[in-house]
Design an enzyme around this catalytic site. Structure first.
Site, PDB file in Angstrom:
ATOM      1  CG  HIS A 256     -21.248 -16.007  10.411  1.00 20.58           C
ATOM      2  ND1 HIS A 256     -20.055 -16.122  11.279  1.00 20.58           N
ATOM      3  CD2 HIS A 256     -21.872 -15.959  10.782  1.00 20.58           C
ATOM      4  CE1 HIS A 256     -20.977 -16.259  12.215  1.00 20.58           C
ATOM      5  NE2 HIS A 256     -22.388 -15.900  12.109  1.00 20.58           N
TER       6      HIS A 256
ATOM      7  N   GLY B  31     -22.836  -3.532   2.118  1.00 23.83           N
ATOM      8  CA  GLY B  31     -23.603  -3.218   2.802  1.00 23.83           C
ATOM      9  C   GLY B  31     -24.524  -4.717   2.792  1.00 23.83           C
TER      10      GLY B  31
ATOM     11  NE  ARG C 225     -25.433  -1.129  -3.931  1.00 25.47           N
ATOM     12  CZ  ARG C 225     -25.443  -0.102  -2.475  1.00 25.47           C
ATOM     13  NH1 ARG C 225     -25.472   0.753  -1.712  1.00 25.47           N
ATOM     14  NH2 ARG C 225     -27.093   0.221  -3.234  1.00 25.47           N
TER      15      ARG C 225
ATOM     16  NE  ARG D 272     -26.250 -17.094   9.775  1.00 26.27           N
ATOM     17  CZ  ARG D 272     -26.810 -17.316  10.711  1.00 26.27           C
ATOM     18  NH1 ARG D 272     -28.049 -15.873  10.643  1.00 26.27           N
ATOM     19  NH2 ARG D 272     -26.820 -17.920  11.804  1.00 26.27           N
TER      20      ARG D 272
ATOM     21  NE  ARG E 295     -19.812   1.438   5.791  1.00 23.15           N
ATOM     22  CZ  ARG E 295     -20.894   1.508   4.932  1.00 23.15           C
ATOM     23  NH1 ARG E 295     -21.324   0.166   4.550  1.00 23.15           N
ATOM     24  NH2 ARG E 295     -22.830   2.257   4.696  1.00 23.15           N
TER      25      ARG E 295
ATOM     26  N   GLY F 258     -20.273   2.089   0.473  1.00 23.29           N
ATOM     27  CA  GLY F 258     -22.159   2.381   0.795  1.00 23.29           C
ATOM     28  C   GLY F 258     -22.608   3.105   0.641  1.00 23.29           C
ATOM     29  CB  SER F 259     -25.584   4.826   0.742  1.00 25.53           C
ATOM     30  OG  SER F 259     -26.145   3.743   1.699  1.00 25.53           O
TER      31      SER F 259
ATOM     32  CB  SER G 140     -28.157   6.939  -0.845  1.00 30.27           C
ATOM     33  OG  SER G 140     -28.450   7.053   0.948  1.00 30.27           O
ATOM     34  CG  ASP G 141     -30.597   8.893   2.250  1.00 29.91           C
ATOM     35  OD1 ASP G 141     -29.928   7.500   2.969  1.00 29.91           O
ATOM     36  OD2 ASP G 141     -30.184   9.450   4.037  1.00 29.91           O
TER      37      ASP G 141
ATOM     38  NE  ARG H 262     -30.949   4.916  -5.248  1.00 29.07           N
ATOM     39  CZ  ARG H 262     -31.562   4.472  -3.357  1.00 29.07           C
ATOM     40  NH1 ARG H 262     -30.927   3.702  -2.594  1.00 29.07           N
ATOM     41  NH2 ARG H 262     -32.195   5.059  -2.981  1.00 29.07           N
TER      42      ARG H 262
HETATM   43  N1  HPA Z   1     -28.952   6.906   8.097  1.00 32.76           N
HETATM   44  C1  HPA Z   1     -28.428   6.015   8.366  1.00 32.76           C
HETATM   45  N2  HPA Z   1     -27.227   5.349   7.366  1.00 32.76           N
HETATM   46  C2  HPA Z   1     -27.827   4.987   5.975  1.00 32.76           C
HETATM   47  C3  HPA Z   1     -28.818   6.192   5.408  1.00 32.76           C
HETATM   48  C4  HPA Z   1     -29.161   7.501   6.700  1.00 32.76           C
HETATM   49  O1  HPA Z   1     -30.005   8.489   6.511  1.00 32.76           O
HETATM   50  N3  HPA Z   1     -28.508   6.824   4.547  1.00 32.76           N
HETATM   51  C5  HPA Z   1     -27.543   5.881   3.885  1.00 32.76           C
HETATM   52  N4  HPA Z   1     -27.761   4.850   5.005  1.00 32.76           N
END
Ligand code: HPA
Length: 234
Positions: free
Chosen positions: A4, A20, A24, A43, A87, A89-90, A203-204, A217
């Site tokens: 891969h 991920g 990015r 890929r 890692r 990531g968000s 991120s949320d 972001r």
């Molecule tokens: N759930 C899973 N993975 C995530 C989320 C989430 O709410 N936000 C960013 N990555």
């Protein structure tokens, strides 16, 4: 070359940052590395190698979810001899005091299951970060104007979770945020005696349902990349 990853053995650095999202990886390499060159396109899971403060670094996308991350992390550790894997990531926040834009440095990663389940069988292994990386990342993060939280996260197998009771138990037990990759990265690092860490940007928010606007972001993710780089080479 592996199944891969198309890079030559010498194209991958001992230190690898793993977002991920392959785009990015491209953005982080172009923004933070010197002389970044693309070393993998298989890929579309882009990987780049360059230098940061004179140190060689690879930034390789992992894809979403633990089965995908497991493919790249296994090949990086076993075939390319990567020693330090971070890692970036968000994640979604799971506590009131964790705010959107804050950084979470993951001490442990709880899960229902990981790709390592098959070999652990009845063992409930506790995947945890490398302490030297964790400590250095906390120091790097606290120097910045960014809310910093250190503790347990939840590595989920689903983004669209239909188990509110599970989320509730995670929150009740102090889990700071949810993402989908860190637990298996920590499992593999333990197995292959490598250093691993996850540095995450919120991120949320699972309680307030606030989300990071797309125009903000970049700056926030930039903090996370710099924290990871400082931690790797401190
Ligand atoms: N759930 C899973 N993975 C995530 C989320 C989430 O709410 N936000 C960013 N990555």
């Amino acid at each position: 070359m592996t199944v891969h990853i198309g890079a030559k053995p010498e194209d991958i650095a001992e230190t690898v940052l793993m977002p991920g999202d392959p785009y990015r990886a491209k953005w982080a390499a172009e923004t933070f590395l010197k002389d970044a060159k693309c070393v993998n396109e298989v890929r579309g899971m882009l990987g780049f190698t360059g230098t940061w403060n004179g140190n060689r670094v690879t930034i390789q996308g992992s894809g979403m979810g633990m089965p995908s991350l497991s493919i790249y992390a296994n090949e990086l550790m076993k075939d390319y001899n990567a020693q330090t894997l971070i890692r970036i990531g968000s994640c979604g926040a799971m506590q009131e005091d964790v705010k959107v834009r804050d950084v979470i440095i993951a001490m442990t990663a709880t899960s229902l299951s990981t790709p390592s389940r098959g070999i652990f069988r009845e063992i409930n292994f506790a995947p945890c970060a490398d302490y030297s990386l964790l400590e250095a990342a906390v120091t790097a993060s606290r120097k910045r104007d960014v809310g910093t939280h250190v503790g347990g996260i939840y590595s989920s197998d689903v983004f669209y979770d239909e188990r509110p009771d599970l989320t509730e138990q995670m929150m009740r037990h102090g889990i700071l945020g949810v993402e989908m990759e860190a637990a298996e990265l920590y499992n593999l690092a333990a197995r292959h005696k490598r250093r691993a860490l996850a540095v995450l940007t919120v991120s949320d928010h699972l309680i307030t349902h606030e989300a990071l606007p797309s125009d903000q972001r970049e700056k926030t993710f930039g903090d996370m990349v710099e924290i990871a780089l400082e931690a790797a080479f401190s």
